[in-house]
Design a protein around this motif. Sequence first.
Motif, mmCIF file in Angstrom:
data_model
loop_
_atom_site.group_PDB
_atom_site.id
_atom_site.type_symbol
_atom_site.label_atom_id
_atom_site.label_comp_id
_atom_site.label_asym_id
_atom_site.label_seq_id
_atom_site.Cartn_x
_atom_site.Cartn_y
_atom_site.Cartn_z
ATOM 1 N N SER A 24 0.859 -1.186 0.000
ATOM 2 C CA SER A 24 0.000 0.000 0.000
ATOM 3 C C SER A 24 0.894 1.235 0.000
ATOM 4 C CB SER A 24 -0.915 0.022 1.223
ATOM 5 O OG SER A 24 -1.826 -1.062 1.207
ATOM 6 N N ILE A 25 0.688 2.127 -0.952
ATOM 7 C CA ILE A 25 1.505 3.337 -1.059
ATOM 8 C C ILE A 25 0.781 4.343 -1.940
ATOM 9 C CG2 ILE A 25 2.823 2.515 -3.062
ATOM 10 C CD1 ILE A 25 4.406 4.462 -0.185
ATOM 11 N N ASP A 26 0.950 5.621 -1.657
ATOM 12 C CA ASP A 26 0.385 6.695 -2.472
ATOM 13 C C ASP A 26 1.509 7.474 -3.148
ATOM 14 O OD1 ASP A 26 -2.081 5.947 -1.535
ATOM 15 O OD2 ASP A 26 -2.337 7.683 -0.210
ATOM 16 N N PHE A 27 1.202 8.021 -4.329
ATOM 17 C CA PHE A 27 2.150 8.842 -5.074
ATOM 18 C C PHE A 27 1.492 10.193 -5.339
ATOM 19 C CE2 PHE A 27 3.047 4.437 -5.944
ATOM 20 C CZ PHE A 27 4.428 4.353 -5.820
ATOM 21 N N ALA A 28 2.062 11.248 -4.784
ATOM 22 C CA ALA A 28 1.473 12.581 -4.891
ATOM 23 C C ALA A 28 1.702 13.188 -6.264
ATOM 24 C CB ALA A 28 2.068 13.492 -3.813
ATOM 25 N N ALA A 29 0.809 14.086 -6.637
ATOM 26 C CA ALA A 29 0.961 14.822 -7.897
ATOM 27 C C ALA A 29 2.232 15.665 -7.849
ATOM 28 C CB ALA A 29 -0.250 15.706 -8.132
ATOM 29 N N GLY A 30 2.952 15.699 -8.959
ATOM 30 C CA GLY A 30 4.148 16.519 -9.048
ATOM 31 C C GLY A 30 5.328 15.987 -8.270
ATOM 32 N N SER A 31 5.318 14.691 -7.957
ATOM 33 C CA SER A 31 6.420 14.090 -7.206
ATOM 34 C C SER A 31 7.240 13.172 -8.107
ATOM 35 C CB SER A 31 5.878 13.295 -6.012
ATOM 36 O OG SER A 31 5.102 12.189 -6.459
ATOM 37 N N PHE A 32 8.465 12.914 -7.687
ATOM 38 C CA PHE A 32 9.399 12.045 -8.404
ATOM 39 C C PHE A 32 9.814 10.952 -7.419
ATOM 40 C CE2 PHE A 32 13.550 12.171 -11.173
ATOM 41 C CZ PHE A 32 13.376 10.824 -11.467
ATOM 42 N N THR A 33 9.361 9.730 -7.681
ATOM 43 C CA THR A 33 9.633 8.609 -6.786
ATOM 44 C C THR A 33 10.501 7.578 -7.487
ATOM 45 O OG1 THR A 33 7.478 8.893 -5.715
ATOM 46 C CG2 THR A 33 8.614 6.796 -5.353
ATOM 47 N N ALA A 34 11.543 7.124 -6.817
ATOM 48 C CA ALA A 34 12.383 6.041 -7.318
ATOM 49 C C ALA A 34 12.086 4.780 -6.515
ATOM 50 C CB ALA A 34 13.859 6.397 -7.207
ATOM 51 N N ILE A 35 12.018 3.645 -7.200
ATOM 52 C CA ILE A 35 11.789 2.356 -6.555
ATOM 53 C C ILE A 35 13.028 1.502 -6.784
ATOM 54 C CG2 ILE A 35 10.312 0.320 -6.430
ATOM 55 C CD1 ILE A 35 8.077 2.022 -7.661
ATOM 56 N N MET A 36 13.633 1.041 -5.695
ATOM 57 C CA MET A 36 14.852 0.251 -5.772
ATOM 58 C C MET A 36 14.649 -1.093 -5.070
ATOM 59 S SD MET A 36 17.878 3.036 -5.078
ATOM 60 C CE MET A 36 19.098 1.953 -5.854
ATOM 61 N N GLY A 37 15.560 -1.998 -5.317
ATOM 62 C CA GLY A 37 15.521 -3.295 -4.665
ATOM 63 C C GLY A 37 16.301 -4.313 -5.464
ATOM 64 N N PRO A 38 16.691 -5.423 -4.834
ATOM 65 C CA PRO A 38 17.444 -6.457 -5.550
ATOM 66 C C PRO A 38 16.587 -7.136 -6.600
ATOM 67 C CG PRO A 38 16.814 -7.218 -3.366
ATOM 68 C CD PRO A 38 16.455 -5.768 -3.422
ATOM 69 N N LEU A 46 5.614 -4.109 -9.316
ATOM 70 C CA LEU A 46 4.900 -2.973 -8.737
ATOM 71 C C LEU A 46 4.618 -1.925 -9.800
ATOM 72 C CD1 LEU A 46 3.864 -1.524 -6.153
ATOM 73 C CD2 LEU A 46 6.123 -0.494 -5.978
ATOM 74 N N LEU A 47 5.633 -1.588 -10.588
ATOM 75 C CA LEU A 47 5.449 -0.586 -11.634
ATOM 76 C C LEU A 47 4.432 -1.064 -12.670
ATOM 77 C CD1 LEU A 47 8.019 1.699 -13.255
ATOM 78 C CD2 LEU A 47 6.709 0.231 -14.763
ATOM 79 N N GLN A 48 4.525 -2.324 -13.080
ATOM 80 C CA GLN A 48 3.615 -2.840 -14.100
ATOM 81 C C GLN A 48 2.172 -2.866 -13.619
ATOM 82 O OE1 GLN A 48 5.429 -6.604 -15.006
ATOM 83 N NE2 GLN A 48 7.203 -5.648 -15.993
ATOM 84 N N CYS A 49 1.962 -3.207 -12.364
ATOM 85 C CA CYS A 49 0.595 -3.202 -11.827
ATOM 86 C C CYS A 49 0.085 -1.764 -11.681
ATOM 87 C CB CYS A 49 0.545 -3.910 -10.486
ATOM 88 S SG CYS A 49 0.677 -5.713 -10.585
ATOM 89 N N ALA A 50 0.942 -0.872 -11.214
ATOM 90 C CA ALA A 50 0.540 0.524 -11.042
ATOM 91 C C ALA A 50 0.197 1.177 -12.374
ATOM 92 C CB ALA A 50 1.656 1.302 -10.349
ATOM 93 N N GLU A 164 14.012 1.642 -15.547
ATOM 94 C CA GLU A 164 15.454 1.683 -15.836
ATOM 95 C C GLU A 164 15.752 2.594 -17.046
ATOM 96 O OE1 GLU A 164 17.610 0.467 -13.897
ATOM 97 O OE2 GLU A 164 16.819 -1.308 -12.888
ATOM 98 N N PRO A 165 15.309 3.855 -17.006
ATOM 99 C CA PRO A 165 15.437 4.711 -18.193
ATOM 100 C C PRO A 165 16.863 5.030 -18.600
ATOM 101 C CG PRO A 165 14.812 6.011 -16.290
ATOM 102 C CD PRO A 165 14.718 4.567 -15.875
ATOM 103 N N THR A 166 17.839 4.842 -17.693
ATOM 104 C CA THR A 166 19.236 5.128 -18.027
ATOM 105 C C THR A 166 20.064 3.856 -18.143
ATOM 106 O OG1 THR A 166 19.828 5.393 -15.683
ATOM 107 C CG2 THR A 166 19.114 7.366 -16.866
ATOM 108 N N GLY A 167 19.414 2.695 -18.085
ATOM 109 C CA GLY A 167 20.134 1.429 -18.052
ATOM 110 C C GLY A 167 20.962 1.141 -19.279
ATOM 111 N N VAL A 195 11.622 2.978 -11.733
ATOM 112 C CA VAL A 195 12.338 1.816 -11.215
ATOM 113 C C VAL A 195 13.797 1.924 -11.635
ATOM 114 C CG1 VAL A 195 12.693 -0.668 -11.551
ATOM 115 C CG2 VAL A 195 10.416 0.205 -11.045
ATOM 116 N N THR A 196 14.709 1.743 -10.694
ATOM 117 C CA THR A 196 16.128 1.805 -11.020
ATOM 118 C C THR A 196 16.930 0.956 -10.039
ATOM 119 O OG1 THR A 196 18.030 3.285 -11.363
ATOM 120 C CG2 THR A 196 16.502 3.876 -9.606
#
Length: 217
Positions: A24-38, A46-50, A164-167, A195-196
């Motif tokens: 469960s998580i919210d993403f505010a308007a005008g925000s920049f969120t990075a999601i990391m993990g192994p 998470l990104l695909q479902c969102a 991974e936009p810079t991958g 996601v990065t």
Amino acid sequence: MPVVQLQKLIRRYPNGVRALDEVSIDFAAGSFTAIMGPSGSGKSTLLQCAAGLDRPTSGRVVLDGHDLTALNERRLTRLRRDRIGFVFQGFNLLPALTAKQNVGLPLRLAGRRADAATVQRGLAAVGLAERGGHRPHELSGGQQQRVAIARALVTAPAVLFADEPTGALDSASGQDVLRLLRDLVDTHGQTIIMVTHDPTAAAHADRVLHMVDGRLA
């Protein structure tokens, strides 16, 4: 109101693996969120479902006021086309089309006129105003990703998802793209969820979420 809300999201695969475990998580308007993990932590799921690219096993995804989990495929496709932008590690540009034609493609696919002024503004916003007539093979990797970003933004989406936009870029080109994404948030109020695996990329975000075993850590 948050632009994106994830409520007790579970994604279970047929082999029994829980890629998402009541997230469960919210993403505010005008925000920049990075999601990391192994690898295997669930960040891409998470990104695909969102973004409506994958359906959760249970839970809700509310994007721009729409409950994605309640939409049929036709309405979900329409919402993705009109209100969601995507940028991937692979630029996914059509090689036979110019930069202008690639940027205008989402409008044409939606049955809308690819207005030349709108497309040109999109290219100018990513610093490629003079490169509209070039095809992908005539552009550097960083420039191709900028075209992909302009294409993702041409429909004025409520949220831009970046996987991974810079991958696939060298460090200098990657930094240029990250600065562009940061400017889109600061100057234009764009909402970005990225996601990065790269801490340097994540440092450009307002917030960093860490995932482990399908949960937010």
